[in-house]
Design a protein around this motif. Structure first.
Motif, PDB file in Angstrom:
ATOM      1  N   SER A  70     -28.697 -13.933  74.286  1.00 48.29           N
ATOM      2  CA  SER A  70     -28.365 -15.360  74.330  1.00 48.29           C
ATOM      3  C   SER A  70     -27.170 -15.717  73.449  1.00 48.29           C
ATOM      4  O   SER A  70     -26.915 -16.901  73.227  1.00 48.29           O
ATOM      5  CB  SER A  70     -29.584 -16.186  73.907  1.00 48.29           C
ATOM      6  OG  SER A  70     -29.786 -16.089  72.501  1.00 48.29           O
ATOM      7  N   ALA A 119     -33.312 -21.702  82.122  1.00 46.37           N
ATOM      8  CA  ALA A 119     -33.178 -21.634  83.589  1.00 46.37           C
ATOM      9  C   ALA A 119     -33.413 -20.196  84.065  1.00 46.37           C
ATOM     10  O   ALA A 119     -34.134 -19.963  85.044  1.00 46.37           O
ATOM     11  CB  ALA A 119     -31.791 -22.117  84.000  1.00 46.37           C
ATOM     12  N   GLN A 120     -32.858 -19.231  83.343  1.00 52.93           N
ATOM     13  CA  GLN A 120     -33.017 -17.830  83.758  1.00 52.93           C
ATOM     14  C   GLN A 120     -34.479 -17.381  83.656  1.00 52.93           C
ATOM     15  O   GLN A 120     -35.017 -16.741  84.559  1.00 52.93           O
ATOM     16  CB  GLN A 120     -32.116 -16.932  82.891  1.00 52.93           C
ATOM     17  CG  GLN A 120     -32.078 -15.508  83.399  1.00 52.93           C
ATOM     18  CD  GLN A 120     -31.094 -14.629  82.635  1.00 52.93           C
ATOM     19  OE1 GLN A 120     -30.234 -15.100  81.904  1.00 52.93           O
ATOM     20  NE2 GLN A 120     -31.247 -13.320  82.796  1.00 52.93           N
ATOM     21  N   MET A 146     -25.072 -18.020  75.277  1.00 58.82           N
ATOM     22  CA  MET A 146     -25.781 -18.876  76.245  1.00 58.82           C
ATOM     23  C   MET A 146     -26.364 -20.084  75.540  1.00 58.82           C
ATOM     24  O   MET A 146     -26.749 -19.993  74.369  1.00 58.82           O
ATOM     25  CB  MET A 146     -26.940 -18.090  76.899  1.00 58.82           C
ATOM     26  CG  MET A 146     -26.504 -16.979  77.826  1.00 58.82           C
ATOM     27  SD  MET A 146     -27.953 -15.993  78.314  1.00 58.82           S
ATOM     28  CE  MET A 146     -28.589 -16.943  79.711  1.00 58.82           C
ATOM     29  N   SER A 147     -26.472 -21.202  76.269  1.00 61.41           N
ATOM     30  CA  SER A 147     -27.158 -22.367  75.711  1.00 61.41           C
ATOM     31  C   SER A 147     -28.659 -22.188  75.959  1.00 61.41           C
ATOM     32  O   SER A 147     -29.066 -21.379  76.808  1.00 61.41           O
ATOM     33  CB  SER A 147     -26.677 -23.646  76.398  1.00 61.41           C
ATOM     34  OG  SER A 147     -27.089 -23.632  77.744  1.00 61.41           O
ATOM     35  N   GLU A 200     -30.499 -24.212  77.468  1.00 60.33           N
ATOM     36  CA  GLU A 200     -30.759 -24.619  78.867  1.00 60.33           C
ATOM     37  C   GLU A 200     -30.507 -23.456  79.826  1.00 60.33           C
ATOM     38  O   GLU A 200     -31.259 -23.247  80.777  1.00 60.33           O
ATOM     39  CB  GLU A 200     -29.874 -25.817  79.258  1.00 60.33           C
ATOM     40  CG  GLU A 200     -30.281 -27.144  78.647  1.00 60.33           C
ATOM     41  CD  GLU A 200     -30.072 -27.212  77.142  1.00 60.33           C
ATOM     42  OE1 GLU A 200     -29.150 -26.532  76.627  1.00 60.33           O
ATOM     43  OE2 GLU A 200     -30.850 -27.925  76.478  1.00 60.33           O
ATOM     44  N   GLN A 201     -29.428 -22.699  79.549  1.00 61.48           N
ATOM     45  CA  GLN A 201     -29.120 -21.550  80.433  1.00 61.48           C
ATOM     46  C   GLN A 201     -30.211 -20.483  80.327  1.00 61.48           C
ATOM     47  O   GLN A 201     -30.641 -19.912  81.327  1.00 61.48           O
ATOM     48  CB  GLN A 201     -27.763 -20.942  80.046  1.00 61.48           C
ATOM     49  CG  GLN A 201     -26.590 -21.814  80.463  1.00 61.48           C
ATOM     50  CD  GLN A 201     -25.268 -21.297  79.900  1.00 61.48           C
ATOM     51  OE1 GLN A 201     -25.186 -20.844  78.762  1.00 61.48           O
ATOM     52  NE2 GLN A 201     -24.224 -21.374  80.708  1.00 61.48           N
ATOM     53  N   VAL A 202     -30.675 -20.227  79.102  1.00 64.73           N
ATOM     54  CA  VAL A 202     -31.734 -19.223  78.919  1.00 64.73           C
ATOM     55  C   VAL A 202     -33.010 -19.700  79.612  1.00 64.73           C
ATOM     56  O   VAL A 202     -33.672 -18.943  80.329  1.00 64.73           O
ATOM     57  CB  VAL A 202     -32.018 -18.980  77.413  1.00 64.73           C
ATOM     58  CG1 VAL A 202     -33.162 -18.001  77.235  1.00 64.73           C
ATOM     59  CG2 VAL A 202     -30.772 -18.471  76.700  1.00 64.73           C
TER      60      VAL A 202
END
Ligand code: DC
Length: 232
Positions: A210, A220-221, A213-214, A216-218
């Motif tokens: 991460s 979502a994944q 990564m934000s 939110e991105q983590v």
């Protein structure tokens, strides 16, 4: 572990964002949350209050691990405690366990093999009828080896120290970045090099870095992975 409720494990080092992700995921899925680091933190605090030192009082700390009363306010369950709160007996220790000193003490009591043995079943008992999201260092390797989804969430030590620095400054707490970096490196070394259940990705874990990564991105994944594995 004959219970068929699904388990998602999220392991990784301090500052990787796993606590935030685990709590959001538990809420989203309606699962129970196990913050296993908090168990070690409460035990560390209880040991300290009892005048017990890791190294010289390991037996007594292991005995404490078997009996100490630890309570959690769960995100979804009708609980007498506020969501996210952590209790040592009737004492709300939610803030006391979150200091860097408490983290260092937790890491020391967590290196005692008899302590880990004492907490193993207590951690498995969190799995009830709902599913479970378990956050820690050895959730996928030792505590829930049959988990439906295993994530190992990491980030560079510099990025993790920077996150911690910003978090403390944001709360109006003085912090020194090089000191935080040094403490994190020390804790990583202790958590990965101990003989009992060291921090490492399970062979079947999905590793997410991460660093750039934000949250939110983590999220979502991991949500996509969870839906895929749980068929939801
Ligand atoms: O996740 P945390 O920072 O709250 O954890 C505090 C310490 O507890 C961590 O440095 C190592 C220990 N720990 C552990 O050994 N095994 C776990 N499953 C969770 C935490």
């Amino acid at each position: 572990m004959s219970n068929a409720s699904p388990v998602i494990t999220i392991d990784g080092p301090s500052g990787s964002g796993k606590g935030t992700i685990a709590s959001r995921l538990a809420k989203l899925l309606g699962f129970t949350l196990l913050d296993s680091g908090a168990l070690y933190r409460v035990l560390g605090l209880a040991a300290e209050r009892g005048g017990l030192a890791p190294g010289s009082d390991n037996e007594a700390i292991a005995a404490l691990a078997r009996t100490v009363e630890i309570g959690f306010g769960q995100p979804n369950v009708d609980s007498p405690w506020v969501e996210g709160s952590v209790w040592l007996g009737s004492d709300d220790v939610s803030l006391a366990i979150r200091t860097d000193e408490a983290g260092a003490m937790a890491s020391q009591v967590a290196a005692i093999p008899a302590v880990r043995a004492a907490l193993l079943q207590r951690q498995r008992d969190f799995l009830g009828e709902n599913g479970l999201v378990a956050d820690g260092r050895d959730m996928g390797t030792t505590v829930f080896p049959d988990a439906a989804l295993k994530v190992f969430l990491t980030a560079s030590v510099e990025a993790r120290a920077d996150r911690r620095y910003k978090q403390l400054i944001g709360k109006g707490i003085d912090a020194i970045l090089p000191a935080l970096l040094g403490e994190l490196k020390e804790r990583d070394a202790r958590d990965t090099q101990r003989s009992a259940s060291p921090m490492k990705p399970a062979l079947d874990a999905i590793i997410i870095d991460s660093t750039v990564m934000s949250i939110e991105q983590v999220m979502a994944q991991i949500t996509d992975l969870a839906r895929e594995k749980l068929n939801r």
